[in-house]
Write a protein that holds these residues in place. Structure first.
Motif, mmCIF file in Angstrom:
data_model
loop_
_atom_site.group_PDB
_atom_site.id
_atom_site.type_symbol
_atom_site.label_atom_id
_atom_site.label_comp_id
_atom_site.label_asym_id
_atom_site.label_seq_id
_atom_site.Cartn_x
_atom_site.Cartn_y
_atom_site.Cartn_z
ATOM 1 N N ASP A 109 0.844 -1.056 0.025
ATOM 2 C CA ASP A 109 -0.122 -0.181 -0.214
ATOM 3 C C ASP A 109 0.750 1.270 -0.116
ATOM 4 N N ASN A 242 -8.891 -1.273 1.474
ATOM 5 C CA ASN A 242 -7.654 -0.804 0.515
ATOM 6 C C ASN A 242 -8.214 -0.804 -0.683
ATOM 7 N N ARG A 273 -5.259 6.654 2.852
ATOM 8 C CA ARG A 273 -5.094 5.429 2.585
ATOM 9 C C ARG A 273 -3.970 5.464 1.613
ATOM 10 N N ARG B 71 2.941 -1.409 12.860
ATOM 11 C CA ARG B 71 1.772 -1.158 11.906
ATOM 12 C C ARG B 71 0.393 -1.427 12.145
ATOM 13 N N GLY B 75 -3.216 0.315 13.525
ATOM 14 C CA GLY B 75 -4.247 0.251 12.704
ATOM 15 C C GLY B 75 -3.849 0.395 11.126
ATOM 16 N N MET B 76 -2.741 0.418 10.998
ATOM 17 C CA MET B 76 -2.526 0.461 9.439
ATOM 18 C C MET B 76 -2.061 -0.619 8.660
ATOM 19 N N SER B 78 -3.696 -3.733 7.042
ATOM 20 C CA SER B 78 -4.912 -4.528 6.699
ATOM 21 C C SER B 78 -4.720 -5.233 5.491
#
Lengths: 557, 229
Positions: A109, A242, A273, B71, B75-76, B78
């Motif tokens: 990400d 995401n 994000r 992370r 909560g970063m 996912s």
């Protein structure tokens, strides 16, 4: 069944490799050398190096490459993602070229951009020879399997894309998902809804795939089912935060529903994000300006300015918007606020780097001069210098080249100097330049009526509302006084001037010298000489002037 | 007021770990690239270098886990919900170890029940879990590593089996509670803890991913299983 990739390679495979053309982009010469060395050992001899995005673009214009291997981080200037976006956008990059991004990050990400500009593969840095070799084989398998599909994609031939994608879907499970996406996108481009809906239903049979949601929302939009699209997107973001494209599309939906605040909220989440997407940051900045949320606007434009440096998104508009939003924030701050000085320094440093970057650009120079002057004068009580004069005169002579936004700022400056005729002349020129553009003409009317900044405008507006209330309560003395206060802030506003005159005339017969009051009102009315016949206050203005003339006769001593 | 109190210590540590990880990655890469040059001239040193590189890899995994946990806490973290072509994912993992396996003379087999299998998971995360397990397994196995995958009760199972002495009993116990860390056992189990957290983040309906450690009843070798819904 899927083709199994096995090493070592056969003679035929090696012969194929020898014809391949690869571009390696990295700002470090030793890294390029090392990758080039590996490629040579694998059997690929035609390798071109580029040390920056600029060099890469030149190379890509001149040659067709089978593979582009690009480091995400290219030092100053554009990064690998921005390069990809640009070459994809202006069709310099064929779909037949495999674009591979090298990243040092352990999670994807960090480099996630807009959904439509994904690289074809990622390579985690540092990678070993074996990894590169195995990937090379996979990339060429991909190229071979989907060559005709890529050709159709390059030609944007949607029917052909659908035809070729379905062949791939049935032939090679490895590329099935890619082909499914391309087929659905082609159907959507053709605004056909039924077949892709069926495809998606089938895909989601075993398990819901979050990527299908964006397509479902797009189809709902084609079918004018706005609320369905909103629901789909909201739900899919909940499930898969995401899914970055969903934020953009949802924000667009809210904009269409005129729900700017929600649109901004969603964009802000998308930016959190994926903060490196310039278009998203820019949309957020512009929307925040519209919503008068100057803190968010300046934050977004600061990102835009720094991210877009040397990219195709680079434009003085970004810097102007940044300065504007910072200045507006400054105006709203109390003088005692200790943050104010910090902010002031920031605007000044932004102005400085802006004018340095666009040296030789006259309109940027004018913009910076105007704001520099405004900022200096809004924060100190020193005598207003005539520093601006030379520039203003020059600007007025070339008024044709001034944008509406900058015109507004200049009109405010002229106005402060009580150069009303120049204001009218400037507005007139701008109106001539934008004939037929109703929205802009309306805006210019508003500027002419009230060439003061937003904070002042709001102050005057509040006083006007209060005065109207006093007028309704028949406290005419009070209301005249309040209207007059408003006019001190915004002296040319037609509505307020006419209100003031009306209010003043209510009590004229109680005055000792009524003629003085009438003449005074006439002077106010003369401020509206500039009103043109099609102005919505014009008739009221004429009526009131006529009435004043009657009074003048009546009270003439 | 003391300015140091305002520092976000965790963030600074994470940044340092990030830099160290990248430097270490470069060292490992450099060491690794020396192995083929020495392979014929001095096989003994080549083996030692390979072990050095593996050890660097272990440290690197540790750092990646630290970053990941940071992370996770913020909560970063996912997972990306990608449809992955399993054969390529396994191939990527295996390829990273080709030269280690060769130099250390360890046989590596892959047995994939369905070669066309496409499954949803975060490829980077799963790659991390498997690489970590294999790095450790290479250290403890005698001569063999067996990677196999199959579908069971709606889960994708990825299994790594070796022919070493197996996991110590306390490690097998350890994974069960999944929320506690035991620093007494010598091994902090950080890697396993992280792996089980990552597995759990993969969720479909009320099914969550998990990991399972056991020892082979016949050979006594260690078996690691990753279950992904």
């Amino acid at each position: 069944m899927a083709q199994v990739i096995s090493l070592p390679l056969s003679k035929e495979e090696i012969a194929v490799l020898q014809r391949k053309h690869v571009l390696v982009i990295d700002d470090f010469a030793n890294v390029r050398k090392s990758i080039k060395g590996m490629l040579h050992t694998i059997g690929i001899k035609k390798v071109v190096e580029a040390n920056s995005a600029n060099q890469a673009i030149v190379a890509m214009r001149e040659n067709h490459f089978d593979v582009v291997i690009c480091d995400y981080n290219l030092g100053p200037g554009r990064d690998g993602q921005q390069l990809l976006e640009e070459v994809r956008f202006n069709n310099t990059l064929s779909f037949r070229t495999v674009y591979v991004m090298i990243t040092a990050e352990t999670s994807r990400d960090m480099v996630m951009g807009a959904i439509e500009f994904q690289p074809d593969d990622y390579l985690a840095k540092p990678f070993a020879f074996d990894t590169l070799k195995q990937r090379i084989v996979r990339w060429f398998l991909r190229q071979k399997t989907m060559d005709k599909l890529f050709l159709a994609l390059d030609n944007k031939n949607h029917e052909k894309i659908i035809e070729q994608a379905s062949l791939v879907i049935n032939k090679e499970p490895r590329f099935k998902v890619f082909a499914q996406k391309k087929a659905i996108e082609a159907y959507i481009a053709l605004e056909q809804c039924e077949t892709p809906l069926k495809m998606i239903k089938e895909i989601n049979g075993d398990r819901e795939q979050s990527w299908t949601k964006i397509y479902l929302a797009q189809i709902a939009l084609i079918q004018n089912k706005m609320d369905d699209a909103v629901d789909i997107l909201k739900e899919s973001i909940d499930k898969d935060p995401n899914l970055i494209g969903a934020y953009d599309l949802l924000s667009e939906c809210y904009l269409k529903k005129h729900d700017d605040k929600r649109a901004q909220d969603v964009l802000q989440k998308g930016v959190q994000r994926s903060p490196r997407n310039i278009v998203r940051q820019k949309n957020l900045g512009e929307l925040s300006l519209k919503l008068d949320d100057m803190i968010t606007a300046s934050k977004a434009f600061k990102e835009v300015v720094s991210l877009s440096d040397q990219t195709m998104h680079d434009s003085p508009d970004n810097n102007e918007n940044l300065v504007r939003s910072l200045k507006a924030q400054l105006d709203l701050m109390e003088d005692e606020n200790p943050e104010k000085r910090k902010l002031l320094l920031e605007v000044q440093s932004q102005l400085k780097s802006f004018s340095t970057k666009y040296k030789g650009n006259d309109s940027v120079r004018l913009f910076c001069k105007v704001f520099q002057y405004k900022i200096e004068n809004s924060t100190s009580d020193k005598d207003k210098s005539n520093v601006m004069d030379g520039f203003l005169e020059k600007a007025l002579m070339n008024a044709d080249e001034i944008s509406v936004d900058l015109g507004e700022e200049i009109a405010q400056l002229l106005f402060e100097d009580e150069r009303y005729k120049d204001v009218d002349q400037l507005i007139h020129t701008l109106k001539e330049n934008h004939k037929g553009e109703t929205k802009i003409l309306e805006k210019l009317d508003a500027i002419q009526a009230e060439p003061v900044d937003k904070v002042q405008r709001e102050k005057a507006q509040k006083l006007n509302v209060l005065a109207c209330k006093q007028y309704e309560e028949k406290s005419f003395e009070k209301s005249s006084d309040t209207f007059n206060q408003a006019l001190k802030i915004s002296p040319r506003h037609p509505g307020m001037i006419l209100n003031y005159i009306q209010s003043r005339m209510q009590s004229v017969n109680k005055e000792d010298h009524p003629i003085k009051v009438v003449n005074n009102c006439m002077e106010y009315a003369e401020r509206l000489n500039y009103l043109e016949k099609d102005h919505y206050q014009y008739q009221r203005y004429i009526n009131i002037v006529n009435k004043l003339k009657q009074y003048q006769k009546k009270y003439h001593e | 007021m003391n300015d140091h109190n305002n520092l976000d210590l965790a963030l600074i540590m994470a940044s340092i770990v990030h830099d160290v990880k990248n430097s270490l990655g470069l060292i490992q890469h450099q060491v690794e690239s020396m192995v083929p040059q020495l392979h014929d001239k001095n096989p003994e040193i080549a083996v030692q270098l390979q072990q050095l590189s593996l050890e660097a890899g272990r440290i690197n995994h540790g750092l990646i886990h630290m970053l990941g946990l940071y992370r996770l806490k913020e909560g970063m973290l996912s997972p990306c919900d990608d449809e992955c072509f399993l054969m390529d994912v396994l191939d990527d993992v295996r390829t990273k170890f080709i030269s280690s396996l060769e130099v250390l003379k360890i046989e590596f087999t892959v047995d994939q029940h369905d070669p066309d299998m496409i499954w949803n998971f975060d490829q980077t995360m799963v790659d991390g879990i498997l690489s970590n397990v294999i790095t450790n397994a290479i250290r403890y196995t005698k001569s063999k590593l067996m990677l196999s995958t199959y579908e069971e009760n709606g889960y994708l199972v990825i299994q790594i089996k070796d022919d070493g002495d197996g996991y110590p009993e306390n490690m097998i116990q350890y994974v069960q509670p999944q929320t506690q860390m035991n620093y007494q056992t010598g091994s902090t189990g950080l890697g396993l803890y992280f792996s089980s957290q990552i597995a759990q983040m993969h969720q479909v309906g009320d099914k969550r991913g998990y990991i399972e450690l056991s020892n082979d009843k016949q050979t006594g070798g260690a078996i690691f299983r990753l279950f992904l819904p």
